[in-house]
Design an enzyme around this catalytic site. Structure first.
Site, PDB file in Angstrom:
ATOM      1  CE  LYS A 186      60.418   2.027  31.621  1.00  0.00           C
ATOM      2  NZ  LYS A 186      61.579   1.817  31.657  1.00  0.00           N
ATOM      3  NE  ARG A 231      60.035  -3.477  28.975  1.00  0.00           N
ATOM      4  CZ  ARG A 231      59.984  -3.027  30.247  1.00  0.00           C
ATOM      5  NH1 ARG A 231      58.786  -3.195  30.657  1.00  0.00           N
ATOM      6  NH2 ARG A 231      61.199  -2.914  30.895  1.00  0.00           N
ATOM      7  NE  ARG A 286      65.225  -1.036  39.400  1.00  0.00           N
ATOM      8  CZ  ARG A 286      64.543  -1.194  38.081  1.00  0.00           C
ATOM      9  NH1 ARG A 286      63.772  -0.126  37.667  1.00  0.00           N
ATOM     10  NH2 ARG A 286      64.890  -1.819  37.132  1.00  0.00           N
ATOM     11  NE  ARG A 306      63.105  -5.574  38.841  1.00  0.00           N
ATOM     12  CZ  ARG A 306      62.796  -4.625  37.938  1.00  0.00           C
ATOM     13  NH1 ARG A 306      62.073  -3.512  38.350  1.00  0.00           N
ATOM     14  NH2 ARG A 306      62.822  -4.947  36.789  1.00  0.00           N
ATOM     15  NE  ARG A 347      65.840  -5.418  32.849  1.00  0.00           N
ATOM     16  CZ  ARG A 347      65.641  -4.955  34.003  1.00  0.00           C
ATOM     17  NH1 ARG A 347      66.883  -5.068  34.845  1.00  0.00           N
ATOM     18  NH2 ARG A 347      64.774  -3.877  34.369  1.00  0.00           N
TER      19      ARG A 347
HETATM   20  P1  ADP Z   1      62.170  -1.691  34.474  1.00  0.00           P
HETATM   21  O1  ADP Z   1      61.275  -0.938  34.976  1.00  0.00           O
HETATM   22  O2  ADP Z   1      63.579  -1.850  34.933  1.00  0.00           O
HETATM   23  O3  ADP Z   1      62.086  -1.428  32.550  1.00  0.00           O
HETATM   24  P2  ADP Z   1      60.140  -3.663  34.403  1.00  0.00           P
HETATM   25  O4  ADP Z   1      59.511  -3.672  35.854  1.00  0.00           O
HETATM   26  O5  ADP Z   1      59.186  -2.535  33.491  1.00  0.00           O
HETATM   27  O6  ADP Z   1      61.394  -3.275  34.428  1.00  0.00           O
HETATM   28  O7  ADP Z   1      60.117  -4.758  33.679  1.00  0.00           O
HETATM   29  C1  ADP Z   1      60.766  -6.063  34.212  1.00  0.00           C
HETATM   30  C2  ADP Z   1      60.636  -7.172  33.061  1.00  0.00           C
HETATM   31  O8  ADP Z   1      59.317  -7.679  33.101  1.00  0.00           O
HETATM   32  C3  ADP Z   1      61.167  -7.022  31.753  1.00  0.00           C
HETATM   33  O9  ADP Z   1      62.549  -7.104  31.602  1.00  0.00           O
HETATM   34  C4  ADP Z   1      60.383  -7.889  31.159  1.00  0.00           C
HETATM   35  O10 ADP Z   1      60.999  -9.037  31.227  1.00  0.00           O
HETATM   36  C5  ADP Z   1      59.149  -8.065  31.581  1.00  0.00           C
HETATM   37  N1  ADP Z   1      57.974  -7.090  31.369  1.00  0.00           N
HETATM   38  C6  ADP Z   1      57.588  -6.072  31.724  1.00  0.00           C
HETATM   39  N2  ADP Z   1      56.750  -5.274  30.934  1.00  0.00           N
HETATM   40  C7  ADP Z   1      56.720  -5.928  29.676  1.00  0.00           C
HETATM   41  C8  ADP Z   1      56.244  -5.971  28.598  1.00  0.00           C
HETATM   42  N3  ADP Z   1      55.246  -4.795  28.203  1.00  0.00           N
HETATM   43  N4  ADP Z   1      56.367  -6.995  27.602  1.00  0.00           N
HETATM   44  C9  ADP Z   1      57.052  -7.606  27.623  1.00  0.00           C
HETATM   45  N5  ADP Z   1      57.935  -7.988  28.985  1.00  0.00           N
HETATM   46  C10 ADP Z   1      57.507  -6.971  29.881  1.00  0.00           C
HETATM   47  P1  ADP Z   2      62.201   2.329  35.532  1.00  0.00           P
HETATM   48  O1  ADP Z   2      61.003   2.019  35.934  1.00  0.00           O
HETATM   49  O2  ADP Z   2      62.399   3.084  34.041  1.00  0.00           O
HETATM   50  O3  ADP Z   2      63.010   0.939  35.185  1.00  0.00           O
HETATM   51  P2  ADP Z   2      62.880   3.519  37.876  1.00  0.00           P
HETATM   52  O4  ADP Z   2      61.722   4.391  38.242  1.00  0.00           O
HETATM   53  O5  ADP Z   2      62.500   2.125  38.847  1.00  0.00           O
HETATM   54  O6  ADP Z   2      63.031   3.207  36.378  1.00  0.00           O
HETATM   55  O7  ADP Z   2      64.403   4.010  38.240  1.00  0.00           O
HETATM   56  C1  ADP Z   2      65.618   3.391  38.179  1.00  0.00           C
HETATM   57  C2  ADP Z   2      66.485   3.540  39.434  1.00  0.00           C
HETATM   58  O8  ADP Z   2      67.087   4.928  39.121  1.00  0.00           O
HETATM   59  C3  ADP Z   2      65.649   3.575  40.669  1.00  0.00           C
HETATM   60  O9  ADP Z   2      66.618   3.098  41.759  1.00  0.00           O
HETATM   61  C4  ADP Z   2      65.150   4.917  40.995  1.00  0.00           C
HETATM   62  O10 ADP Z   2      65.379   5.192  42.330  1.00  0.00           O
HETATM   63  C5  ADP Z   2      66.511   5.801  40.461  1.00  0.00           C
HETATM   64  N1  ADP Z   2      66.164   6.895  40.021  1.00  0.00           N
HETATM   65  C6  ADP Z   2      64.755   7.299  39.296  1.00  0.00           C
HETATM   66  N2  ADP Z   2      65.055   8.521  38.801  1.00  0.00           N
HETATM   67  C7  ADP Z   2      66.101   9.100  38.987  1.00  0.00           C
HETATM   68  C8  ADP Z   2      66.703  10.501  38.785  1.00  0.00           C
HETATM   69  N3  ADP Z   2      66.007  11.294  38.417  1.00  0.00           N
HETATM   70  N4  ADP Z   2      67.943  10.523  39.228  1.00  0.00           N
HETATM   71  C9  ADP Z   2      68.481   9.497  39.883  1.00  0.00           C
HETATM   72  N5  ADP Z   2      68.032   8.571  40.315  1.00  0.00           N
HETATM   73  C10 ADP Z   2      66.793   8.320  39.940  1.00  0.00           C
END
Ligand code: ADP
Ligand code: ADP
Ligand code: ZN
Length: 213
Positions: free
Chosen positions: A13, A88, A127, A160, A171
């Site tokens: 995302k 979420r 990541r 992280r 998660r």
């Molecule tokens: P990822 O990109 O791996 O999905 P995020 O950076 O979006 O992780 O979120 C990391 C953490 O921050 C989540 O696991 C949650 O604990 C918190 N978080 C982020 N966005 C929200 C939301 N909209 N509602 C509740 N918790 C959130």
């Molecule tokens: P989210 O915001 O949904 O948690 P991220 O954008 O942070 O996800 O991506 C999660 C991990 O996967 C990161 O290490 C990123 O560099 C990698 N990644 C993202 N898109 C791709 C893809 N299309 N193929 C392989 N790895 C990817």
């Protein structure tokens, strides 16, 4: 253009949201980045959010909704925005719908970046994140130019705390239980689009651009 990115943690995302924000000149709003910035700065919100984030749980809606509603009311959001990691939960989605309705507006697209659970754990362990500018990399598929260093700002990259395998499984469970129902919510609103998130980053982006037009 007002866009929501849906998808499991690690689906890509954030990676896609940053590119969308660049191409369409709209702000990228990541609740995860906002919480991490608050943790880094030692704010009250950061302290509270960290308790939940470290356990792989969602931060409560009360701490999350107002933050986003305020943010999308700012001037730079006038021409749209891309939401990454919000909503979420169903109550968060309802809060967003209500806030926009009051302004006579609504979201344009909810894009589900679809990646099966099996692929997610691999993605998360590789990541690497920059806690200074929010850039993310992957040690195998999207490496930084210099190992361990952010291309954008030169800071050191980290794994992280919540990307360790124990927390990732939690998660994913939370995602299926609380966030996946949003796919139906936005299907009913008629704005859901899905992309195959297992493709290479550039191909996923090309699919999204096709959708957004
Ligand atoms: P990822 O990109 O791996 O999905 P995020 O950076 O979006 O992780 O979120 C990391 C953490 O921050 C989540 O696991 C949650 O604990 C918190 N978080 C982020 N966005 C929200 C939301 N909209 N509602 C509740 N918790 C959130
Ligand atoms: P989210 O915001 O949904 O948690 P991220 O954008 O942070 O996800 O991506 C999660 C991990 O996967 C990161 O290490 C990123 O560099 C990698 N990644 C993202 N898109 C791709 C893809 N299309 N193929 C392989 N790895 C990817
Ligand atoms: Zn950086």
């Amino acid at each position: 253009m007002k866009i929501i990115m849906l998808g499991a943690p690690g689906a890509g995302k954030g990676t896609q949201a940053k590119q969308i924000a660049g191409k369409y000149s709209i702000p990228h709003i990541s609740t995860g980045d906002i919480f991490r910035a608050n943790i880094k700065n030692g704010t009250e919100l950061g302290k509270k959010a960290k308790e939940y984030m470290d356990q792989g749980l969602l931060v409560p809606d009360e701490l999350t909704c107002d933050l986003v509603v305020d943010r999308i009311g700012q001037d730079d959001c006038k021409n749209g925005f891309v939401l990454d990691g919000f909503p979420r939960t169903i109550p968060q989605a309802e809060a967003l719908t209500d806030a926009l309705n009051k302004l006579g507006e609504s979201m344009d697209f909810a894009i589900d970046v679809d990646v099966p659970d099996e692929n997610i754990v691999k993605r998360m362990s590789g990541r690497r994140a920059c806690l200074d500018c929010g850039a993310t990399y992957h040690i195998v598929s999207i490496p930084p130019k210099k190992e361990g260093i952010c291309d954008v700002c030169g800071s050191e990259l980290v794994l992280r705390d919540d990307d360790k395998p124990e927390t990732v499984q939690k998660r994913l469970d939370v995602y299926h239980e609380q966030t996946q129902p949003l796919i139906d919510y936005y299907k009913k609103q008629g704005i859901l689009k899905s992309v195959d998130g297992t493709q290479a980053m550039e191909d996923v982006f090309a699919n999204i651009v096709e959708i957004l037009g």
